[in-house]
Design a protein around this motif. Structure first.
Motif, PDB file in Angstrom:
ATOM      1  N   SER A  47      58.835  35.783  34.986  1.00  0.00           N
ATOM      2  CA  SER A  47      59.246  36.558  33.827  1.00  0.00           C
ATOM      3  C   SER A  47      58.302  37.744  33.675  1.00  0.00           C
ATOM      4  CB  SER A  47      59.194  35.687  32.569  1.00  0.00           C
ATOM      5  OG  SER A  47      59.397  36.480  31.424  1.00  0.00           O
ATOM      6  N   LEU A  48      58.865  38.926  33.534  1.00  0.00           N
ATOM      7  CA  LEU A  48      58.050  40.132  33.349  1.00  0.00           C
ATOM      8  C   LEU A  48      57.740  40.359  31.866  1.00  0.00           C
ATOM      9  CD1 LEU A  48      59.434  42.684  35.928  1.00  0.00           C
ATOM     10  CD2 LEU A  48      57.148  41.705  35.818  1.00  0.00           C
ATOM     11  N   ASN A  49      57.368  39.303  31.195  1.00  0.00           N
ATOM     12  CA  ASN A  49      56.986  39.374  29.795  1.00  0.00           C
ATOM     13  C   ASN A  49      55.548  39.903  29.737  1.00  0.00           C
ATOM     14  OD1 ASN A  49      55.878  38.707  27.238  1.00  0.00           O
ATOM     15  ND2 ASN A  49      57.411  37.091  26.967  1.00  0.00           N
ATOM     16  N   ILE A  50      55.393  41.189  29.445  1.00  0.00           N
ATOM     17  CA  ILE A  50      54.087  41.853  29.486  1.00  0.00           C
ATOM     18  C   ILE A  50      53.086  41.191  28.552  1.00  0.00           C
ATOM     19  CG2 ILE A  50      52.863  44.055  29.143  1.00  0.00           C
ATOM     20  CD1 ILE A  50      54.733  43.937  31.623  1.00  0.00           C
ATOM     21  N   GLU A  51      53.533  40.826  27.366  1.00  0.00           N
ATOM     22  CA  GLU A  51      52.629  40.174  26.408  1.00  0.00           C
ATOM     23  C   GLU A  51      52.086  38.867  26.983  1.00  0.00           C
ATOM     24  OE1 GLU A  51      52.971  38.287  21.974  1.00  0.00           O
ATOM     25  OE2 GLU A  51      54.030  40.177  22.345  1.00  0.00           O
ATOM     26  N   GLN A  52      52.960  38.057  27.565  1.00  0.00           N
ATOM     27  CA  GLN A  52      52.530  36.808  28.203  1.00  0.00           C
ATOM     28  C   GLN A  52      51.560  37.084  29.351  1.00  0.00           C
ATOM     29  OE1 GLN A  52      55.714  34.445  29.792  1.00  0.00           O
ATOM     30  NE2 GLN A  52      55.856  33.194  27.947  1.00  0.00           N
TER      31      GLN A  52
ATOM     32  N   ILE B 207      46.006  37.989  32.434  1.00  0.00           N
ATOM     33  CA  ILE B 207      44.890  38.929  32.599  1.00  0.00           C
ATOM     34  C   ILE B 207      43.663  38.505  31.784  1.00  0.00           C
ATOM     35  CG2 ILE B 207      44.147  41.320  32.223  1.00  0.00           C
ATOM     36  CD1 ILE B 207      47.078  42.133  32.934  1.00  0.00           C
ATOM     37  N   ILE B 208      43.848  38.214  30.499  1.00  0.00           N
ATOM     38  CA  ILE B 208      42.696  37.837  29.662  1.00  0.00           C
ATOM     39  C   ILE B 208      42.035  36.546  30.156  1.00  0.00           C
ATOM     40  CG2 ILE B 208      41.976  37.117  27.335  1.00  0.00           C
ATOM     41  CD1 ILE B 208      43.930  39.284  26.255  1.00  0.00           C
ATOM     42  N   PRO B 209      42.797  35.486  30.477  1.00  0.00           N
ATOM     43  CA  PRO B 209      42.136  34.301  31.043  1.00  0.00           C
ATOM     44  C   PRO B 209      41.413  34.609  32.363  1.00  0.00           C
ATOM     45  CG  PRO B 209      44.288  33.694  30.235  1.00  0.00           C
ATOM     46  CD  PRO B 209      44.210  35.202  30.166  1.00  0.00           C
ATOM     47  N   GLY B 210      41.988  35.483  33.187  1.00  0.00           N
ATOM     48  CA  GLY B 210      41.312  35.874  34.430  1.00  0.00           C
ATOM     49  C   GLY B 210      39.970  36.537  34.145  1.00  0.00           C
ATOM     50  N   LEU B 211      39.950  37.414  33.155  1.00  0.00           N
ATOM     51  CA  LEU B 211      38.697  38.083  32.771  1.00  0.00           C
ATOM     52  C   LEU B 211      37.687  37.089  32.200  1.00  0.00           C
ATOM     53  CD1 LEU B 211      40.167  41.344  31.188  1.00  0.00           C
ATOM     54  CD2 LEU B 211      38.998  41.125  33.404  1.00  0.00           C
TER      55      LEU B 211
ATOM     56  N   TYR C 199      46.840  25.254  32.945  1.00  0.00           N
ATOM     57  CA  TYR C 199      47.172  25.141  31.530  1.00  0.00           C
ATOM     58  C   TYR C 199      47.924  26.383  31.049  1.00  0.00           C
ATOM     59  CZ  TYR C 199      46.755  24.388  26.520  1.00  0.00           C
ATOM     60  OH  TYR C 199      47.036  24.225  25.187  1.00  0.00           O
ATOM     61  N   MET C 200      47.505  27.551  31.517  1.00  0.00           N
ATOM     62  CA  MET C 200      48.216  28.779  31.149  1.00  0.00           C
ATOM     63  C   MET C 200      49.657  28.724  31.655  1.00  0.00           C
ATOM     64  SD  MET C 200      46.112  30.556  29.370  1.00  0.00           S
ATOM     65  CE  MET C 200      45.281  29.080  28.831  1.00  0.00           C
ATOM     66  N   PHE C 201      49.850  28.147  32.840  1.00  0.00           N
ATOM     67  CA  PHE C 201      51.207  27.991  33.365  1.00  0.00           C
ATOM     68  C   PHE C 201      51.989  26.966  32.529  1.00  0.00           C
ATOM     69  CE2 PHE C 201      54.325  26.003  36.265  1.00  0.00           C
ATOM     70  CZ  PHE C 201      55.130  27.109  36.470  1.00  0.00           C
ATOM     71  N   GLU C 202      51.313  25.899  32.086  1.00  0.00           N
ATOM     72  CA  GLU C 202      51.968  24.917  31.219  1.00  0.00           C
ATOM     73  C   GLU C 202      52.479  25.573  29.940  1.00  0.00           C
ATOM     74  OE1 GLU C 202      52.529  21.272  31.227  1.00  0.00           O
ATOM     75  OE2 GLU C 202      52.425  21.825  33.339  1.00  0.00           O
ATOM     76  N   LEU C 203      51.663  26.465  29.386  1.00  0.00           N
ATOM     77  CA  LEU C 203      52.034  27.126  28.133  1.00  0.00           C
ATOM     78  C   LEU C 203      53.198  28.092  28.303  1.00  0.00           C
ATOM     79  CD1 LEU C 203      48.538  27.973  26.593  1.00  0.00           C
ATOM     80  CD2 LEU C 203      50.117  26.163  25.880  1.00  0.00           C
ATOM     81  N   THR C 204      53.236  28.786  29.447  1.00  0.00           N
ATOM     82  CA  THR C 204      54.214  29.866  29.619  1.00  0.00           C
ATOM     83  C   THR C 204      55.375  29.526  30.543  1.00  0.00           C
ATOM     84  OG1 THR C 204      53.035  30.825  31.514  1.00  0.00           O
ATOM     85  CG2 THR C 204      52.399  31.598  29.302  1.00  0.00           C
ATOM     86  N   GLY C 205      55.141  28.679  31.540  1.00  0.00           N
ATOM     87  CA  GLY C 205      56.150  28.450  32.569  1.00  0.00           C
ATOM     88  C   GLY C 205      56.382  29.692  33.413  1.00  0.00           C
ATOM     89  N   ASN C 206      55.416  30.615  33.370  1.00  0.00           N
ATOM     90  CA  ASN C 206      55.565  31.912  34.027  1.00  0.00           C
ATOM     91  C   ASN C 206      54.556  32.051  35.173  1.00  0.00           C
ATOM     92  OD1 ASN C 206      55.870  34.605  34.705  1.00  0.00           O
ATOM     93  ND2 ASN C 206      55.755  35.355  32.610  1.00  0.00           N
ATOM     94  N   LEU C 207      55.071  32.036  36.396  1.00  0.00           N
ATOM     95  CA  LEU C 207      54.195  32.170  37.561  1.00  0.00           C
ATOM     96  C   LEU C 207      53.495  33.525  37.629  1.00  0.00           C
ATOM     97  CD1 LEU C 207      56.056  30.407  40.508  1.00  0.00           C
ATOM     98  CD2 LEU C 207      53.772  29.912  39.651  1.00  0.00           C
ATOM     99  N   ILE C 208      54.089  34.536  37.063  1.00  0.00           N
ATOM    100  CA  ILE C 208      53.443  35.856  37.083  1.00  0.00           C
ATOM    101  C   ILE C 208      52.124  35.803  36.315  1.00  0.00           C
ATOM    102  CG2 ILE C 208      53.644  38.288  36.428  1.00  0.00           C
ATOM    103  CD1 ILE C 208      56.637  38.083  37.028  1.00  0.00           C
ATOM    104  N   CYS C 209      52.064  34.996  35.261  1.00  0.00           N
ATOM    105  CA  CYS C 209      50.809  34.837  34.510  1.00  0.00           C
ATOM    106  C   CYS C 209      49.737  34.184  35.368  1.00  0.00           C
ATOM    107  CB  CYS C 209      51.037  33.997  33.257  1.00  0.00           C
ATOM    108  SG  CYS C 209      52.055  34.792  32.015  1.00  0.00           S
TER     109      CYS C 209
END
Length: 183
Positions: free
Chosen positions: A44-49, A55-59, A153-163
């Motif tokens: 999903s190209l959900n920019i907010e997600q 990005i923020i968890p990566g940082l 965990y971030m993937f659990e929250l979003t279901g979004n592989l792009i995240c």
């Protein structure tokens, strides 16, 4: 053995190993998913997600990793010179390419296939075990385990592989740059 390999040989070994992980994720998805179209559900190209859960968890991971590098003696973070050999003599573009190929192939397998099929804990533990060179280095092992659970965990929250790909990419790219520009 790593010292005897050229930069080109190391890069080729990395690309081959990532291609193997990518092929494994495709093969497993044939057996574990009812339809290959299930893959599209996880993108999903959900920019907010992507910003908040990628990005923020990566940082955050990079900042914590740099803190650990600063706090612990160098020997605790020594992976046998593999990461230094992989990133030290690379251009920024090459580091970007390496980080991207690793992030995509590993997240497709560990989050996109294993986590969706076998669960969060199983995928995170297998991810850690695949980083076998860290098994004798407790600080590195705990760091990789933390990163795996956090990204999972971030993937659990979003279901979004792009995240998860974004987070993994940020970590590998920025830490690769740190190694590249270290004195």
């Amino acid at each position: 053995m790593i010292e005897q390999m050229t930069d080109k040989e190391i890069k080729m070994q990395l690309i081959l190993s990532q291609m193997l992980l990518f092929a494994l994720s495709m093969l497993l998805s044939i057996f574990l998913f009812e339809h290959m179209s299930q893959w599209f559900y996880y993108f999903s190209l959900n920019i907010e997600q992507i910003v908040y859960y990628g990005i923020i968890p990566g940082l955050i991971i990079v900042v914590l990793d740099l803190l650990l590098i600063y706090v612990f003696p160098k020997r605790y973070y020594d992976d046998g010179g593999i990461n230094v050999k992989l990133f030290k003599n690379r251009s920024v573009l090459d580091i970007c390419f390496i980080a991207l190929i690793v992030a995509v192939s590993e997240e497709l397998l560990f989050r996109g296939v294993l986590q969706t099929s076998f669960g969060y804990i199983a995928a995170s533990v297998v991810f850690t075990l695949v980083h076998i060179r860290y098994l004798t280095k407790p600080v590195l092992l705990i760091s990789v385990l933390f990163v795996s659970f956090y990204i999972g965990y971030m993937f659990e929250l979003t279901g979004n592989l792009i995240c998860s790909v974004a987070s993994h990419f940020i970590v590998d790219f920025l830490l690769g740059l740190v190694i590249r520009f270290q004195k």
